[in-house]
Write a protein that holds these residues in place. Structure first.
Motif, PDB file in Angstrom:
ATOM      1  N   GLN A   1     -10.303  -6.987  -2.621  1.00 40.76           N
ATOM      2  CA  GLN A   1      -9.794  -7.548  -1.365  1.00 40.76           C
ATOM      3  C   GLN A   1      -8.275  -7.486  -1.301  1.00 40.76           C
ATOM      4  O   GLN A   1      -7.675  -8.011  -0.377  1.00 40.76           O
ATOM      5  CB  GLN A   1     -10.337  -8.962  -1.141  1.00 40.76           C
ATOM      6  CG  GLN A   1     -10.013  -9.973  -2.227  1.00 40.76           C
ATOM      7  CD  GLN A   1      -8.606 -10.483  -2.116  1.00 40.76           C
ATOM      8  OE1 GLN A   1      -8.192 -10.938  -1.058  1.00 40.76           O
ATOM      9  NE2 GLN A   1      -7.852 -10.389  -3.202  1.00 40.76           N
ATOM     10  N   SER A   2      -7.638  -6.851  -2.294  1.00 40.47           N
ATOM     11  CA  SER A   2      -6.185  -6.683  -2.256  1.00 40.47           C
ATOM     12  C   SER A   2      -5.833  -5.587  -1.246  1.00 40.47           C
ATOM     13  O   SER A   2      -6.712  -4.877  -0.751  1.00 40.47           O
ATOM     14  CB  SER A   2      -5.664  -6.290  -3.632  1.00 40.47           C
ATOM     15  OG  SER A   2      -6.042  -4.951  -3.920  1.00 40.47           O
ATOM     16  N   HIS A   3      -4.557  -5.433  -0.996  1.00 39.90           N
ATOM     17  CA  HIS A   3      -4.127  -4.384  -0.068  1.00 39.90           C
ATOM     18  C   HIS A   3      -4.584  -3.018  -0.566  1.00 39.90           C
ATOM     19  O   HIS A   3      -5.118  -2.213   0.204  1.00 39.90           O
ATOM     20  CB  HIS A   3      -2.607  -4.426   0.086  1.00 39.90           C
ATOM     21  CG  HIS A   3      -2.093  -3.501   1.135  1.00 39.90           C
ATOM     22  ND1 HIS A   3      -1.571  -2.271   0.848  1.00 39.90           N
ATOM     23  CD2 HIS A   3      -2.068  -3.606   2.482  1.00 39.90           C
ATOM     24  CE1 HIS A   3      -1.224  -1.672   1.967  1.00 39.90           C
ATOM     25  NE2 HIS A   3      -1.514  -2.463   2.976  1.00 39.90           N
TER      26      HIS A   3
ATOM     27  N   CYS B   1       2.563   8.572  11.192  1.00 37.79           N
ATOM     28  CA  CYS B   1       2.084   7.276  11.690  1.00 37.79           C
ATOM     29  C   CYS B   1       3.174   6.232  11.540  1.00 37.79           C
ATOM     30  O   CYS B   1       3.453   5.466  12.459  1.00 37.79           O
ATOM     31  CB  CYS B   1       0.836   6.846  10.934  1.00 37.79           C
ATOM     32  SG  CYS B   1       0.384   5.132  11.238  1.00 37.79           S
TER      33      CYS B   1
ATOM     34  N   ARG C   1     -11.037   1.412   0.103  1.00 38.68           N
ATOM     35  CA  ARG C   1     -12.346   1.415   0.765  1.00 38.68           C
ATOM     36  C   ARG C   1     -12.260   2.080   2.133  1.00 38.68           C
ATOM     37  O   ARG C   1     -13.187   2.761   2.574  1.00 38.68           O
ATOM     38  CB  ARG C   1     -12.878  -0.010   0.876  1.00 38.68           C
ATOM     39  CG  ARG C   1     -13.326  -0.549  -0.499  1.00 38.68           C
ATOM     40  CD  ARG C   1     -14.036  -1.864  -0.371  1.00 38.68           C
ATOM     41  NE  ARG C   1     -13.117  -2.950  -0.099  1.00 38.68           N
ATOM     42  CZ  ARG C   1     -13.449  -4.055   0.562  1.00 38.68           C
ATOM     43  NH1 ARG C   1     -14.671  -4.194   1.033  1.00 38.68           N
ATOM     44  NH2 ARG C   1     -12.565  -4.994   0.754  1.00 38.68           N
ATOM     45  N   SER C   2     -11.122   1.899   2.810  1.00 40.05           N
ATOM     46  CA  SER C   2     -10.952   2.535   4.111  1.00 40.05           C
ATOM     47  C   SER C   2     -10.857   4.057   3.955  1.00 40.05           C
ATOM     48  O   SER C   2     -11.463   4.804   4.727  1.00 40.05           O
ATOM     49  CB  SER C   2      -9.696   1.980   4.789  1.00 40.05           C
ATOM     50  OG  SER C   2      -9.603   2.422   6.115  1.00 40.05           O
TER      51      SER C   2
ATOM     52  N   GLY D   1      -5.348 -15.728   4.665  1.00 42.12           N
ATOM     53  CA  GLY D   1      -4.634 -14.935   3.680  1.00 42.12           C
ATOM     54  C   GLY D   1      -5.571 -14.230   2.731  1.00 42.12           C
ATOM     55  O   GLY D   1      -5.157 -13.358   1.981  1.00 42.12           O
ATOM     56  N   THR D   2      -6.830 -14.595   2.732  1.00 42.25           N
ATOM     57  CA  THR D   2      -7.755 -13.940   1.812  1.00 42.25           C
ATOM     58  C   THR D   2      -8.939 -13.398   2.588  1.00 42.25           C
ATOM     59  O   THR D   2      -9.366 -13.964   3.590  1.00 42.25           O
ATOM     60  CB  THR D   2      -8.283 -14.925   0.764  1.00 42.25           C
ATOM     61  OG1 THR D   2      -8.810 -16.050   1.439  1.00 42.25           O
ATOM     62  CG2 THR D   2      -7.201 -15.360  -0.177  1.00 42.25           C
ATOM     63  N   PHE D   3      -9.454 -12.265   2.110  1.00 45.93           N
ATOM     64  CA  PHE D   3     -10.676 -11.709   2.667  1.00 45.93           C
ATOM     65  C   PHE D   3     -11.781 -11.901   1.639  1.00 45.93           C
ATOM     66  O   PHE D   3     -11.525 -11.854   0.437  1.00 45.93           O
ATOM     67  CB  PHE D   3     -10.501 -10.225   2.949  1.00 45.93           C
ATOM     68  CG  PHE D   3      -9.527  -9.953   4.053  1.00 45.93           C
ATOM     69  CD1 PHE D   3      -9.837 -10.331   5.343  1.00 45.93           C
ATOM     70  CD2 PHE D   3      -8.324  -9.327   3.798  1.00 45.93           C
ATOM     71  CE1 PHE D   3      -8.946 -10.073   6.381  1.00 45.93           C
ATOM     72  CE2 PHE D   3      -7.435  -9.069   4.827  1.00 45.93           C
ATOM     73  CZ  PHE D   3      -7.752  -9.448   6.125  1.00 45.93           C
TER      74      PHE D   3
ATOM     75  N   ILE E   1      -8.480  -2.663  -0.101  1.00 45.94           N
ATOM     76  CA  ILE E   1      -8.861  -2.453   1.303  1.00 45.94           C
ATOM     77  C   ILE E   1      -8.490  -1.027   1.719  1.00 45.94           C
ATOM     78  O   ILE E   1      -9.273  -0.335   2.380  1.00 45.94           O
ATOM     79  CB  ILE E   1      -8.197  -3.521   2.196  1.00 45.94           C
ATOM     80  CG1 ILE E   1      -8.846  -4.889   1.914  1.00 45.94           C
ATOM     81  CG2 ILE E   1      -8.334  -3.170   3.674  1.00 45.94           C
ATOM     82  CD1 ILE E   1      -8.218  -6.039   2.661  1.00 45.94           C
ATOM     83  N   ALA E   2      -7.307  -0.576   1.287  1.00 46.40           N
ATOM     84  CA  ALA E   2      -6.900   0.796   1.610  1.00 46.40           C
ATOM     85  C   ALA E   2      -7.852   1.804   0.967  1.00 46.40           C
ATOM     86  O   ALA E   2      -8.277   2.767   1.612  1.00 46.40           O
ATOM     87  CB  ALA E   2      -5.463   1.043   1.135  1.00 46.40           C
TER      88      ALA E   2
ATOM     89  N   ARG F   1       1.092 -10.734   3.482  1.00 47.72           N
ATOM     90  CA  ARG F   1      -0.278 -10.717   3.993  1.00 47.72           C
ATOM     91  C   ARG F   1      -0.451 -11.577   5.242  1.00 47.72           C
ATOM     92  O   ARG F   1      -1.038 -11.105   6.215  1.00 47.72           O
ATOM     93  CB  ARG F   1      -1.261 -11.110   2.891  1.00 47.72           C
ATOM     94  CG  ARG F   1      -2.691 -11.139   3.388  1.00 47.72           C
ATOM     95  CD  ARG F   1      -3.705 -11.128   2.282  1.00 47.72           C
ATOM     96  NE  ARG F   1      -3.947  -9.785   1.811  1.00 47.72           N
ATOM     97  CZ  ARG F   1      -5.121  -9.383   1.301  1.00 47.72           C
ATOM     98  NH1 ARG F   1      -6.125 -10.222   1.199  1.00 47.72           N
ATOM     99  NH2 ARG F   1      -5.281  -8.158   0.897  1.00 47.72           N
TER     100      ARG F   1
ATOM    101  N   GLY G   1      -1.498   5.140   8.646  1.00 49.27           N
ATOM    102  CA  GLY G   1      -0.330   4.905   7.797  1.00 49.27           C
ATOM    103  C   GLY G   1      -0.601   4.869   6.306  1.00 49.27           C
ATOM    104  O   GLY G   1       0.321   4.787   5.511  1.00 49.27           O
ATOM    105  N   VAL G   2      -1.889   4.900   5.893  1.00 46.03           N
ATOM    106  CA  VAL G   2      -2.205   4.844   4.461  1.00 46.03           C
ATOM    107  C   VAL G   2      -1.989   6.226   3.845  1.00 46.03           C
ATOM    108  O   VAL G   2      -2.439   7.225   4.408  1.00 46.03           O
ATOM    109  CB  VAL G   2      -3.663   4.398   4.234  1.00 46.03           C
ATOM    110  CG1 VAL G   2      -4.003   4.410   2.747  1.00 46.03           C
ATOM    111  CG2 VAL G   2      -3.895   3.022   4.823  1.00 46.03           C
ATOM    112  N   ASN G   3      -1.322   6.276   2.697  1.00 48.37           N
ATOM    113  CA  ASN G   3      -1.200   7.525   1.950  1.00 48.37           C
ATOM    114  C   ASN G   3      -2.414   7.624   1.027  1.00 48.37           C
ATOM    115  O   ASN G   3      -2.464   6.975  -0.012  1.00 48.37           O
ATOM    116  CB  ASN G   3       0.099   7.510   1.139  1.00 48.37           C
ATOM    117  CG  ASN G   3       0.303   8.793   0.369  1.00 48.37           C
ATOM    118  OD1 ASN G   3      -0.618   9.593   0.210  1.00 48.37           O
ATOM    119  ND2 ASN G   3       1.506   8.987  -0.127  1.00 48.37           N
ATOM    120  N   PRO G   4      -3.424   8.430   1.411  1.00 52.23           N
ATOM    121  CA  PRO G   4      -4.690   8.415   0.662  1.00 52.23           C
ATOM    122  C   PRO G   4      -4.498   8.809  -0.804  1.00 52.23           C
ATOM    123  O   PRO G   4      -5.114   8.231  -1.690  1.00 52.23           O
ATOM    124  CB  PRO G   4      -5.557   9.443   1.384  1.00 52.23           C
ATOM    125  CG  PRO G   4      -4.913   9.662   2.697  1.00 52.23           C
ATOM    126  CD  PRO G   4      -3.447   9.398   2.516  1.00 52.23           C
TER     127      PRO G   4
ATOM    128  N   HIS H   1       0.309  10.295   7.317  1.00 53.50           N
ATOM    129  CA  HIS H   1       0.718   8.884   7.220  1.00 53.50           C
ATOM    130  C   HIS H   1       2.206   8.716   7.501  1.00 53.50           C
ATOM    131  O   HIS H   1       2.636   7.695   8.031  1.00 53.50           O
ATOM    132  CB  HIS H   1       0.332   8.302   5.857  1.00 53.50           C
ATOM    133  CG  HIS H   1       0.898   9.052   4.689  1.00 53.50           C
ATOM    134  ND1 HIS H   1       2.111   8.757   4.145  1.00 53.50           N
ATOM    135  CD2 HIS H   1       0.410  10.088   3.972  1.00 53.50           C
ATOM    136  CE1 HIS H   1       2.360   9.571   3.131  1.00 53.50           C
ATOM    137  NE2 HIS H   1       1.335  10.400   3.003  1.00 53.50           N
TER     138      HIS H   1
END
Lengths: 335, 245
Positions: A187-189, B74, A195-196, A3-5, A192-193, B113, A208-211, B71
């Protein structure tokens, strides 16, 4: 790992605990008012740098408007402190944070339509406009280049030593809280989004991420913390001049971030501490201050692109690599 | 499942894509071939929203999506891979898959998660990357990066998968494994559109092939028909090469 990164190891928790404890007792054994003032100012710069690092390093947006956002936090909280003296000072500082957060979100919308150098140009222009407006002192709101008028501050009744000590602890508390918040966000959603999107924008949108939504959120959070730093600075120094958001502090702050390591949690801590010490040591040689600053930045950018934190990460991986190789060699060859 | 009608993309006076139409059904593989610069990747970009088509219609599961965001498409069930193997380099393999899975089609209610990580892991297992879950994507060799890109696409639970040269840069053994993987994805009911230069793979996998040249479609048919088509042979081998084919 269900559950954690990037979970924190027990060894690192112990290091964090020791560092926090040392930081907490430091002002009980150290009293020099001159250096304590520099240290508290450095703490406030560190809060600003943590906020800037979030949008610059983690979200990867080259936003140069952060010092204007910081100044708006000072002015808006100062306006409450001066004209609405019934409002408690901590609440006024919080208001400054919220005001800056909102302005930062508004700045995000036009900024995020642009790419590359145009992002920097637009945000830099925004900072310049805010500075010129502040110098003109509209309706007496900013105090112009003479500085914001004296405000009550958090601790109006304390003597010098206790005053410095109290501000030291308040700022240390904000720093620790924001470091944990950034580490958690990383490390939250959302983190992570972000950084991606920073690493691979077109790819991330196709997953699927809305930048833009992610980056607007980053601007809001970052602006909030910058505004808190601005309010703290005003209430601590009892003044805020327009030179606080000029090119000189801006280049000093961004150098601190690059030297420490952009996008990392501990980078701003290390960069801010190191450059504050260097700048203070060279305070009697103003010419050398800038020379050393430039030279340090050059060396880091050319030889250690990841900053000091990145360098330690590389050394750590290399040592582990050697240990692993030794272990392989120690094993008898199969067959 | 995916239907494109008269897709046109103009760059100034240049027709990068000139009125291309196709459709692909669940469990079908449509191959797209054509020489470099034929407009294949630009066609993909218009389908996924990385560029907006100048004209034409795109229907994804019956819904028109031509002007919508990347997105958004997607989340409706459209996933793609890229010609150059790309991923979020500073994230681990599992973090990459988790992020994609968190936006998977039909995921309802609040984000969970553990569920999203489980869905990400399942996608990694489908491509055989579960052993590298903790490795930063930047450290992966090219074959693993290509598989990661397919895994994150699968993690979004797509109805339609667009593959842009999935075999480029792979060894013969890796090509065979990837062909097996794409076959299994097709058998799970995903509609696949695949741009490819490796003819052996295209002929083996594709039910139909669309050949493009200078932005226009010059051939649609089965792979066997494609190999006998005089114009296709001419485009690929040049005039005069067609005689012996």
């Amino acid at each position: 790992m269900t559950g954690t990164f990037g979970a924190v190891t027990p060894g690192r928790w112990a290091m964090i605990a020791v560092a926090v404890a040392l930081a907490a007792v430091f002002p009980l054994v150290y009293h020099d008012p001159y250096y304590m003032t520099i240290i508290v100012t450095g703490e406030i710069v560190l809060i600003l740098n943590i906020s800037w690092n979030f949008v610059l390093g983690m979200a990867g947006v080259w936003n140069f408007g952060q010092l204007a956002i910081y100044a708006l936090g000072a002015y808006s909280s100062g306006w409450l402190m001066l004209h609405h003296s019934g409002v408690p000072v901590p609440l006024a500082i919080l208001f400054g944070g919220l005001f800056s957060g909102v302005v930062s979100v508004l700045l995000a919308f036009p900024t995020l339509r642009l790419f590359g150098i145009y992002t920097s140009l637009l945000t830099f222009s925004f900072a310049q406009v805010i500075q010129y407006v502040a110098v003109n002192n509209p309706h007496g709101l900013t105090g112009g280049s003479f500085g914001f008028p004296e405000v009550p501050g958090l601790f109006p009744d304390l003597g010098q030593t206790a005053y410095l000590r109290a501000y030291y602890w308040v700022c240390a508390g904000v720093i620790i809280a924001s470091c944990f918040a950034v580490a958690w966000l990383r490390q939250s959603h959302l983190g992570i989004a972000l950084r991606s999107v920073r690493d691979a924008p077109a790819y991330t949108a196709a997953r699927g991420v809305n930048p833009r939504a992610a980056r607007v959120a980053a601007f809001g959070l970052s602006g909030f913390l910058a505004g808190i730093a601005g309010g703290l600075y005003l209430s601590f120094e009892q003044s805020f001049t327009t030179s606080q958001m000029g090119l000189t502090p801006m280049s000093l702050d961004v150098t601190m971030l690059v030297i420490g390591g952009l996008g990392t949690v501990s980078g701003p801590l290390i960069g801010t501490a190191l450059l504050t010490v260097i700048q203070t040591k060279l305070i009697n040689y103003p010419g050398w201050q800038l020379t050393v600053l430039g030279a340090t930045l050059l060396v880091i950018v050319v030889f250690v692109p990841g900053g000091i934190v990145g360098l330690f990460g590389r050394i750590d991986r290399r040592v582990r690599g050697w240990v692993a190789e030794d272990a392989d060699e120690a094993e008898p060859a199969p067959g | 499942m995916l239907e494109a009608r008269g897709i046109t993309k103009l760059y100034g006076g240049l027709q990068a894509v000139a009125g291309v139409s196709f459709s692909v059904a669940p469990g079908e593989v449509l191959g797209i071939a054509g020489p470099n610069g034929a407009g294949k990747t630009t066609l993909f970009d218009t389908i996924t929203g990385h560029t907006i088509a100048t004209d034409g219609e795109i229907l994804l599961a019956g819904e028109p999506v031509r002007g919508t965001k990347i997105h958004h498409r997607c989340r409706l069930g459209l996933a793609r891979t890229f010609q150059h193997p790309v991923a979020a380099d500073t994230l681990t393999v599992l973090e990459n898959a988790y992020l994609a899975a968190s936006f998977r089609r039909g995921r309802s209610g609040r984000r969970s998660r553990p569920d999203d990580i489980a869905a990400g892991r399942a996608a990694l297992e489908r491509v055989g990357l579960e052993g590298k879950a903790g490795v930063p994507a930047a450290l992966l060799p090219i074959y693993d990066r290509k598989r990661l890109m397919i895994a994150t696409a699968l993690a979004t639970d797509p109805l339609v998968l667009l593959l842009d040269e999935p075999f480029g840069g792979l060894s013969l053994g890796e090509i065979d494994e990837t062909m097996g993987l794409i076959g299994r994805i097709r058998d799970s009911g995903v509609a696949i559109v695949c741009i490819e230069h490796v003819m052996r793979a295209l002929v083996a996998l594709a039910d139909r092939v669309l050949v493009m040249h200078h932005g226009a479609e010059i051939f649609v048919g089965t792979p066997a028909e494609m190999l006998r088509d005089a114009r296709v042979v001419e485009v690929y081998l040049g005039a005069g090469g067609g005689g012996s084919a």
